[in-house]
Scaffold this motif. Structure first.
Motif, PDB file in Angstrom:
ATOM      1  N   HIS A 106     -26.820  38.066  43.846  1.00 41.95           N
ATOM      2  CA  HIS A 106     -27.579  37.339  44.860  1.00 41.95           C
ATOM      3  C   HIS A 106     -28.077  38.404  45.825  1.00 41.95           C
ATOM      4  O   HIS A 106     -27.345  38.845  46.708  1.00 41.95           O
ATOM      5  N   ASN A 137     -29.668  39.101  48.542  1.00 41.18           N
ATOM      6  CA  ASN A 137     -30.128  38.378  49.729  1.00 41.18           C
ATOM      7  C   ASN A 137     -30.340  39.323  50.910  1.00 41.18           C
ATOM      8  O   ASN A 137     -29.664  40.344  51.027  1.00 41.18           O
ATOM      9  N   LYS A 146     -33.505  34.863  49.790  1.00 39.45           N
ATOM     10  CA  LYS A 146     -32.588  34.859  48.646  1.00 39.45           C
ATOM     11  C   LYS A 146     -33.320  35.255  47.375  1.00 39.45           C
ATOM     12  O   LYS A 146     -34.442  34.787  47.144  1.00 39.45           O
ATOM     13  N   HIS A 165     -22.080  37.658  40.928  1.00 39.94           N
ATOM     14  CA  HIS A 165     -21.372  37.580  39.649  1.00 39.94           C
ATOM     15  C   HIS A 165     -21.691  38.816  38.806  1.00 39.94           C
ATOM     16  O   HIS A 165     -22.400  38.728  37.807  1.00 39.94           O
ATOM     17  N   TYR A 195     -30.902  25.152  45.092  1.00 38.67           N
ATOM     18  CA  TYR A 195     -31.361  26.232  45.976  1.00 38.67           C
ATOM     19  C   TYR A 195     -32.876  26.369  45.919  1.00 38.67           C
ATOM     20  O   TYR A 195     -33.446  27.195  46.618  1.00 38.67           O
ATOM     21  N   ARG A 251     -14.905  35.033  49.242  1.00 37.17           N
ATOM     22  CA  ARG A 251     -16.085  35.100  48.377  1.00 37.17           C
ATOM     23  C   ARG A 251     -16.937  33.836  48.486  1.00 37.17           C
ATOM     24  O   ARG A 251     -18.152  33.914  48.659  1.00 37.17           O
ATOM     25  N   PRO A 272     -22.190  32.236  51.176  1.00 32.90           N
ATOM     26  CA  PRO A 272     -23.438  31.511  51.460  1.00 32.90           C
ATOM     27  C   PRO A 272     -23.380  30.736  52.779  1.00 32.90           C
ATOM     28  O   PRO A 272     -24.353  30.746  53.538  1.00 32.90           O
ATOM     29  N   GLU A 326     -29.426  31.886  37.811  1.00 33.18           N
ATOM     30  CA  GLU A 326     -28.600  30.666  37.699  1.00 33.18           C
ATOM     31  C   GLU A 326     -29.054  29.543  38.614  1.00 33.18           C
ATOM     32  O   GLU A 326     -28.486  28.459  38.559  1.00 33.18           O
ATOM     33  N   HIS A 327     -30.049  29.767  39.473  1.00 35.38           N
ATOM     34  CA  HIS A 327     -30.443  28.709  40.408  1.00 35.38           C
ATOM     35  C   HIS A 327     -31.659  27.916  39.949  1.00 35.38           C
ATOM     36  O   HIS A 327     -32.051  26.961  40.604  1.00 35.38           O
ATOM     37  N   TYR A 346     -24.621  40.444  46.583  1.00 36.40           N
ATOM     38  CA  TYR A 346     -23.269  40.135  46.125  1.00 36.40           C
ATOM     39  C   TYR A 346     -23.359  39.219  44.911  1.00 36.40           C
ATOM     40  O   TYR A 346     -24.443  38.758  44.551  1.00 36.40           O
TER      41      TYR A 346
HETATM   42  C1  2HG Z   1     -22.997  31.754  45.012  1.00 33.95           C
HETATM   43  O1  2HG Z   1     -22.790  32.475  44.039  1.00 33.95           O
HETATM   44  C2  2HG Z   1     -24.123  30.782  44.952  1.00 33.95           C
HETATM   45  O2  2HG Z   1     -22.259  31.772  45.999  1.00 33.95           O
HETATM   46  C3  2HG Z   1     -25.068  30.885  46.169  1.00 33.95           C
HETATM   47  O3  2HG Z   1     -24.829  30.889  43.768  1.00 33.95           O
HETATM   48  C4  2HG Z   1     -25.832  32.150  46.253  1.00 33.95           C
HETATM   49  O4  2HG Z   1     -26.484  31.719  48.535  1.00 33.95           O
HETATM   50  C5  2HG Z   1     -26.723  32.302  47.474  1.00 33.95           C
HETATM   51  O5  2HG Z   1     -27.693  33.075  47.385  1.00 33.95           O
END
Ligand code: 2HG
Ligand code: ZN
Length: 480
Positions: A391, A393, A349, A384, A78, A334, A338, A430-431, A382
């Motif tokens: 995220h 975004n 993001k 984890h 990403y 879920r 993305p 995490e990216h 959204y």
């Molecule tokens: C997810 O959790 C990925 O779906 C992508 O890490 C997150 O698009 C994203 O920002």
């Protein structure tokens, strides 16, 4: 870095053979742009070595000629971590042909795989030996374990099993000068000096090329219960997480949060997606309990926990999946966020993490700011939540507003990341850093942290040939 020797292609061909050297032109194109299409690079050549010996020989050649090397896995970064710069002076080294499963030891719970194996391949290999490899990501069919290691990937089961770094017993790495660091240990206990392997995990190919790893395996999942839960707000979701952890004796393996807007995007842009509830709710949690004991009645535990929460008004509604098909339909809602978001147009993001206890407070500060400061965008936060990873975004309200939204990218990033920092969080959960967040690392890491990172870089890659421009500016690039 010096320009490549004119006979470079011939020298590379002598190492990797005809099959390991991509023809110039169209074949190289997929290696020169990242999956979000943020970066477009050029390359001296794209090589695909098929063995560690070949990787080592390529690096020896590059070290002698001072040619920069860009390691390339499944190209799902990403942050542009695997894309060369526009100079045309860097060599792309793709690991796709280094894709053998070297061994599985089901008794020692360990699997040794080469960097180019896809994550799905590793999951399947573990399963065929009656074991389980827990790393799980939306891109698991195409991302490669080498890239997962290089970026310390996370995903949807970190809550229970940890990130990629937690799943590694040992690594084999080709260093910048072509020497091979052989560390494919199968040991869980080994206190023999510095934890060298850990340096390469999350280094995004800036210290060496990971060519193979010994990975931890776990008991196969034999019982599972999955629910989609509607909640009124983020504090309710966070309270539900604590409640489920206790009620299930820590058997929660995933806990994902989605706002209504994310679900709406998925419903609009993904074929076959449908809202399983009769009417809209502000937020949804997708949670899953898992166990290695087939006899564990996880659905009963989940039903009791959610039933109690419903009675006490802590949640608005809940659906427990009654079939594998239904479970997968919940997960698709879920995992397609993305894809739906990118089909809906431009987005900003921010891959942030915070202490779980401060998530709600953070959103209460940040959401109103986005609302007023970014009129052409809508917040879609959204992710984890079980790991404190959001995220955060922002999607354009309509196609006509893409450019205006992108024009604000820098100021929004600054404001969001400064607030994350104030809350004791991270601007990259995490990216990774790639090329996208080099300036962020410089801004938020302490001077001592940066100095330590640069010392490590200088020790392992003194000429700065390993993935330059990613993670850390180094050498002449430090003070542009
Ligand atoms: C997810 O959790 C990925 O779906 C992508 O890490 C997150 O698009 C994203 O920002
Ligand atoms: Zn994620």
């Amino acid at each position: 870095l010096t320009a490549a020797a004119p006979d470079l292609r011939a020298q590379l061909r002598a190492i990797v053979g005809e099959a390991g050297l991509l023809a110039e032109g169209a074949a190289a194109v997929p290696y020169l742009t990242d999956h979000r299409r943020l970066y477009q690079g050029r390359a001296l050549a794209v090589v695909l070595p098929a063995s560690v010996t070949e990787v080592a020989a390529v690096l020896r050649l590059c070290a002698a000629a001072r040619i920069a090397v860009v390691p390339h896995g499944g190209n799902t970064s990403y942050c542009g971590g695997a894309t060369p710069d526009a100079s045309g002076q860097q060599l792309v080294l793709a690991l796709a042909r280094l894709n053998r499963l070297r061994s599985i030891d089901a008794v020692n719970d360990c699997l040794i795989a080469e960097a180019g194996c896809t994550l799905a391949q590793i999951q399947a290999a573990a399963q065929s030996a009656g074991r389980f490899f827990p790393l799980s990501l939306g891109s698991q069919g195409s991302c490669q374990i080498g890239g997962n290691l290089a970026t310390n990937a996370g995903g949807t089961s970190v809550l229970r099993y940890g990130m990629m770094r937690d799943l590694v017993l040992g690594l084999e790495v080709v260093l910048a000068d072509g020497r091979v660091l052989e560390g494919l240990s199968g040991l869980r206990k080994d206190n023999t000096g510095y934890d060298v392997k850990s340096l390469f995990i999350g280094a995004e190919g800036t210290l060496g090329v990971i060519t193979a790893a010994s990975l931890k395996l776990f008991p196969e999942v034999r019982a599972r219960a999955t629910a989609l839960v509607a909640v009124a707000d983020v504090p309710a979701a966070v309270a539900l997480l604590a409640h489920l952890k206790t009620a299930s004796s820590e058997r929660v393996s995933s806990f994902e949060l989605m706002p209504r807007l994310a679900l709406e995007l998925t419903l609009r842009h993904i074929d076959g997606a449908r809202d399983p509830f009769g009417h809209p709710h502000p937020w949804y949690v997708l949670c899953e309990l898992t166990s290695a004991r087939a006899a564990d009645a996880l659905d009963v535990i989940l039903e009791e926990a959610l039933g109690g929460a419903l009675e006490h008004g802590q949640i608005e509604d809940a659906l427990i999946s009654t079939s594998e098909r239904e479970r997968q339909a919940f997960w698709r809602l879920r995992e397609n966020i993305p894809a739906a978001q990118s089909r809906a147009g431009a987005s900003l993001k921010h891959d942030i993490s915070l202490p779980v206890s401060r998530l709600a407070e953070f959103l209460a500060r940040a959401a109103p700011w986005i609302e007023t400061a970014v009129p052409e965008g809508r917040l879609i936060a959204y992710g984890h939540v079980g790991d404190g990873n959001l995220h955060f975004n922002v999607s354009a309200r309509s196609a006509g507003e893409d450019a205006a939204l992108l024009g604000r990218a820098e100021s929004v990033r600054r404001w969001v990341h400064d607030l994350v920092c104030e809350f004791g969080g991270s601007f990259s959960a995490e990216h990774g850093i790639g090329q996208l967040k080099v300036a962020e690392l410089e801004r938020y890491a302490t001077p001592v942290e940066l100095a330590v990172m640069r010392s490590i870089k200088a020790a392992l890659d003194p000429h700065g040939i390993m993935n330059p421009g990613k993670v850390l500016r180094f050498g002449a690039a430090e003070n542009p």
